[in-house]
Write a protein that holds these residues in place. Structure first.
Motif, PDB file in Angstrom:
ATOM      1  N   ARG A 325       0.824  -1.204   0.000  1.00 55.23           N
ATOM      2  CA  ARG A 325       0.000   0.000   0.000  1.00 55.23           C
ATOM      3  C   ARG A 325       0.861   1.259   0.000  1.00 55.23           C
ATOM      4  O   ARG A 325       0.409   2.336  -0.379  1.00 55.23           O
ATOM      5  CB  ARG A 325      -0.931   0.001   1.215  1.00 55.23           C
ATOM      6  N   ILE A 326       2.110   1.104   0.430  1.00 50.43           N
ATOM      7  CA  ILE A 326       3.045   2.225   0.499  1.00 50.43           C
ATOM      8  C   ILE A 326       4.044   2.181  -0.647  1.00 50.43           C
ATOM      9  O   ILE A 326       4.349   3.203  -1.268  1.00 50.43           O
ATOM     10  CB  ILE A 326       3.802   2.218   1.840  1.00 50.43           C
ATOM     11  N   TRP A 327       4.557   0.982  -0.927  1.00 49.06           N
ATOM     12  CA  TRP A 327       5.671   0.814  -1.866  1.00 49.06           C
ATOM     13  C   TRP A 327       5.240   0.003  -3.083  1.00 49.06           C
ATOM     14  O   TRP A 327       4.701  -1.092  -2.946  1.00 49.06           O
ATOM     15  CB  TRP A 327       6.845   0.115  -1.179  1.00 49.06           C
ATOM     16  N   GLU A 328       5.523   0.526  -4.258  1.00 47.58           N
ATOM     17  CA  GLU A 328       5.282  -0.226  -5.481  1.00 47.58           C
ATOM     18  C   GLU A 328       6.366  -1.296  -5.616  1.00 47.58           C
ATOM     19  O   GLU A 328       7.549  -1.020  -5.405  1.00 47.58           O
ATOM     20  CB  GLU A 328       5.319   0.705  -6.688  1.00 47.58           C
ATOM     21  N   ASN A 329       5.972  -2.511  -5.953  1.00 44.66           N
ATOM     22  CA  ASN A 329       6.916  -3.636  -6.048  1.00 44.66           C
ATOM     23  C   ASN A 329       7.811  -3.700  -4.806  1.00 44.66           C
ATOM     24  O   ASN A 329       9.036  -3.610  -4.897  1.00 44.66           O
ATOM     25  CB  ASN A 329       7.782  -3.514  -7.306  1.00 44.66           C
ATOM     26  N   PRO A 330       7.225  -3.845  -3.628  1.00 48.20           N
ATOM     27  CA  PRO A 330       8.004  -3.752  -2.383  1.00 48.20           C
ATOM     28  C   PRO A 330       9.076  -4.816  -2.230  1.00 48.20           C
ATOM     29  O   PRO A 330      10.048  -4.600  -1.505  1.00 48.20           O
ATOM     30  CB  PRO A 330       6.937  -3.893  -1.294  1.00 48.20           C
ATOM     31  N   ASP A 331       8.939  -5.951  -2.896  1.00 47.96           N
ATOM     32  CA  ASP A 331       9.912  -7.031  -2.745  1.00 47.96           C
ATOM     33  C   ASP A 331      10.965  -7.024  -3.841  1.00 47.96           C
ATOM     34  O   ASP A 331      11.662  -8.018  -4.061  1.00 47.96           O
ATOM     35  CB  ASP A 331       9.192  -8.383  -2.703  1.00 47.96           C
ATOM     36  N   GLN A 332      11.083  -5.891  -4.531  1.00 45.57           N
ATOM     37  CA  GLN A 332      12.156  -5.700  -5.499  1.00 45.57           C
ATOM     38  C   GLN A 332      13.084  -4.596  -5.018  1.00 45.57           C
ATOM     39  O   GLN A 332      12.634  -3.599  -4.446  1.00 45.57           O
ATOM     40  CB  GLN A 332      11.591  -5.344  -6.874  1.00 45.57           C
ATOM     41  N   PHE A 333      14.373  -4.767  -5.258  1.00 49.24           N
ATOM     42  CA  PHE A 333      15.369  -3.774  -4.858  1.00 49.24           C
ATOM     43  C   PHE A 333      15.447  -2.711  -5.950  1.00 49.24           C
ATOM     44  O   PHE A 333      15.989  -2.943  -7.027  1.00 49.24           O
ATOM     45  CB  PHE A 333      16.729  -4.431  -4.646  1.00 49.24           C
ATOM     46  N   GLU A 334      14.888  -1.530  -5.673  1.00 49.48           N
ATOM     47  CA  GLU A 334      14.810  -0.467  -6.664  1.00 49.48           C
ATOM     48  C   GLU A 334      15.161   0.880  -6.025  1.00 49.48           C
ATOM     49  O   GLU A 334      14.278   1.630  -5.585  1.00 49.48           O
ATOM     50  CB  GLU A 334      13.402  -0.393  -7.273  1.00 49.48           C
ATOM     51  N   PRO A 335      16.454   1.234  -5.945  1.00 47.88           N
ATOM     52  CA  PRO A 335      16.840   2.513  -5.330  1.00 47.88           C
ATOM     53  C   PRO A 335      16.218   3.724  -6.000  1.00 47.88           C
ATOM     54  O   PRO A 335      15.993   4.748  -5.350  1.00 47.88           O
ATOM     55  CB  PRO A 335      18.366   2.519  -5.486  1.00 47.88           C
ATOM     56  N   GLY A 336      15.900   3.615  -7.286  1.00 54.69           N
ATOM     57  CA  GLY A 336      15.322   4.750  -7.998  1.00 54.69           C
ATOM     58  C   GLY A 336      14.007   5.224  -7.432  1.00 54.69           C
ATOM     59  O   GLY A 336      13.586   6.365  -7.691  1.00 54.69           O
ATOM     60  N   ARG A 337      13.340   4.411  -6.620  1.00 52.54           N
ATOM     61  CA  ARG A 337      12.056   4.807  -6.032  1.00 52.54           C
ATOM     62  C   ARG A 337      12.209   6.030  -5.118  1.00 52.54           C
ATOM     63  O   ARG A 337      11.233   6.728  -4.826  1.00 52.54           O
ATOM     64  CB  ARG A 337      11.437   3.645  -5.270  1.00 52.54           C
ATOM     65  N   PHE A 338      13.450   6.279  -4.659  1.00 51.98           N
ATOM     66  CA  PHE A 338      13.651   7.386  -3.718  1.00 51.98           C
ATOM     67  C   PHE A 338      14.068   8.689  -4.393  1.00 51.98           C
ATOM     68  O   PHE A 338      14.303   9.684  -3.706  1.00 51.98           O
ATOM     69  CB  PHE A 338      14.689   6.992  -2.664  1.00 51.98           C
ATOM     70  N   LYS A 339      14.146   8.710  -5.730  1.00 44.58           N
ATOM     71  CA  LYS A 339      14.573   9.937  -6.413  1.00 44.58           C
ATOM     72  C   LYS A 339      13.610  11.085  -6.159  1.00 44.58           C
ATOM     73  O   LYS A 339      14.028  12.208  -5.909  1.00 44.58           O
ATOM     74  CB  LYS A 339      14.723   9.673  -7.916  1.00 44.58           C
ATOM     75  N   ASP A 340      12.334  10.837  -6.261  1.00 46.02           N
ATOM     76  CA  ASP A 340      11.339  11.887  -6.027  1.00 46.02           C
ATOM     77  C   ASP A 340      10.459  11.555  -4.832  1.00 46.02           C
ATOM     78  O   ASP A 340       9.309  11.998  -4.741  1.00 46.02           O
ATOM     79  CB  ASP A 340      10.472  12.072  -7.283  1.00 46.02           C
ATOM     80  N   TYR A 341      11.003  10.792  -3.920  1.00 46.34           N
ATOM     81  CA  TYR A 341      10.223  10.329  -2.770  1.00 46.34           C
ATOM     82  C   TYR A 341       9.924  11.476  -1.819  1.00 46.34           C
ATOM     83  O   TYR A 341      10.809  12.212  -1.407  1.00 46.34           O
ATOM     84  CB  TYR A 341      10.994   9.231  -2.039  1.00 46.34           C
ATOM     85  N   LYS A 342       8.664  11.637  -1.485  1.00 42.82           N
ATOM     86  CA  LYS A 342       8.236  12.690  -0.550  1.00 42.82           C
ATOM     87  C   LYS A 342       7.323  12.066   0.512  1.00 42.82           C
ATOM     88  O   LYS A 342       6.314  12.660   0.899  1.00 42.82           O
ATOM     89  CB  LYS A 342       7.525  13.819  -1.283  1.00 42.82           C
TER      90      LYS A 342
END
Length: 415
Positions: A325-342
């Motif tokens: 509900r918070i993270w898209e594809n939570p069980d994948q390692f994807e550092p790019g998710r934090f580029k525009d993370y607010k």
């Protein structure tokens, strides 16, 4: 329509914590798509919380308290008696300000420099060895960093012993039998060591810099104007260096992530923003501390569940960091998710959530990030090595967990 909050059937689910490990709460709350679930631990009714809403409730100081919530086997090993984690209200706020006073920009910059310096010194030693275990070496490296940053004198020959004892506090908290007893003995040795250092500082037999953790813990006054009991001051000083040593697990997981995602080696080598994203994803994706405990301060209703005063509540850290509900594809390692993370202060919770100044959020989060910055920056720019065949898998049933090999490197070179 009223919703019946699900609960575990049977008398007790304490054994399930050992069987399910980090997924103990996650398996229950996420299966039912809810933030609260009822179970029994040690024969008592416990409310399990997860997700952003669960984190917000857990850090509501009007509804939750920490005093008396910590299971004795964790209090006696990992955190120590009388520490800031066990306080509430004005006493907690006062003690928390002591820790926050150490988190100055200058102090964190110094921590970064000390970490880089130790990485350079240790990797030059590794060049003379056939192979090294990153986990074992980083325990010692970070013990030296932690002691130097805190102002604690430590002889070179004592580093292996102290680092092993600090790690025993972390590993023994979730164990029973011999490992737990070893953790208790380690706690006793460490407190006696630090108490002797604090005694010397108070007696003027050892000079230390004002503003250092050693000085501030030694001379901190409680709300009544009295110095902390020597044992409590020792507990709090250990609460400064132990979390730094615990970062060794993040360093190993980060090294594994770089091997499995080699494109990020180049990215963090040349871009500070990519380095930040990589660090946050290591903290989100990999297991660190599984859950936290609190007690309710009063009766109240929340999400159609009736909480009773004095009821145990457990917050799911690992599951919240993997909540779809918070993270898209939570069980994948994807550092790019934090580029525009607010995101909010209730979403990314590897070391807890909520507000730093008024809540129980761990002030060690900032030093953790600073040590990881210095470490992964050094690894990407100056460290080359070969990986022998090894098992880098880890089990979510093991608390705390770690890649089975500890990450073994050979032909290490500080370029």
């Amino acid at each position: 329509m009223p919703v019946q909050v699900p609960k575990d059937k049977g008398i007790d689910r304490t054994l399930s914590i050992f069987l399910d490990g980090y997924e103990f709460i996650q398996k229950r709350t996420q299966k039912h798509h809810l933030d609260v679930y009822e179970t029994k631990v040690l024969g008592k009714k416990v409310a399990l919380l997860s997700g952003e809403a669960g984190v917000k409730l857990f850090y509501d100081n009007e509804k939750m308290k920490r005093n008396g919530a910590m299971p004795p086997h964790i209090l006696n090993t990992l955190f120590g008696k009388g520490g800031v984690q066990t306080l509430d209200g004005k006493s907690h706020e006062h003690r928390k300000r002591l820790f926050m006073s150490l988190m100055t920009p200058e102090g964190l910059e110094e921590l970064h420099k000390l970490t880089t310096r130790q990485w350079d010194a240790y990797t030059r030693k590794w060049e003379k060895k056939n192979k090294v275990n990153l986990f074992e070496e980083s325990l010692e490296l970070l013990t030296k960093v932690g002691c130097e940053w805190a102002g604690i004198p430590i002889e070179e020959k004592a580093v292996p012993k102290r680092s092993k004892d600090l790690n025993r506090l972390i590993e023994g908290a979730s164990k029973i039998g011999p490992q737990y007893l070893a953790s208790l003995r380690a706690r006793n040795r460490l407190e006696k060591w630090i108490e002797s250092v604090i005694h010397k500082v108070r007696q003027g037999q050892h000079e230390t810099r004002k503003g250092s953790a050693l000085y501030e813990m030694a001379f901190h006054q409680d709300l009544n104007g009295a110095l902390l009991d020597k044992q409590v001051a020792a507990v709090e000083l250990i609460n400064v260096i132990r979390p730094l040593v615990a970062i060794s697990r993040y360093l190993v997981f980060g090294a594994v992530a770089l091997e499995e995602n080699p494109e990020w080696k180049e990215k963090i080598h040349s871009n500070d923003e990519d380095l930040r994203c990589f660090i946050q994803e290591v903290r989100r994706y990999y297991p660190f501390f599984p859950f936290l405990a609190a007690l309710t301060t009063k009766d109240f209703e929340w999400q159609q569940y009736h909480f009773k005063q004095g009821q145990m509540v457990m917050l799911d850290l690992y599951g919240t960091n993997h909540d779809p509900r918070i993270w898209e594809n939570p069980d994948q390692f994807e550092p790019g998710r934090f580029k525009d993370y607010k995101g909010s202060i209730y979403e990314l919770v590897p070391q807890g959530g909520g507000d730093y100044d008024t809540g129980h959020r761990c002030p060690g989060e900032w030093p953790t990030i600073e040590v990881m910055k210095a470490s992964f920056s050094f690894m990407s720019k100056h460290l080359t090595y070969q990986l022998p065949k090894q098992d880098m898998s880890y089990s979510l049933r093991e608390i705390p967990t770690l890649p089975k090999s500890g990450f073994v490197m050979k032909k290490v070179c500080n370029k």
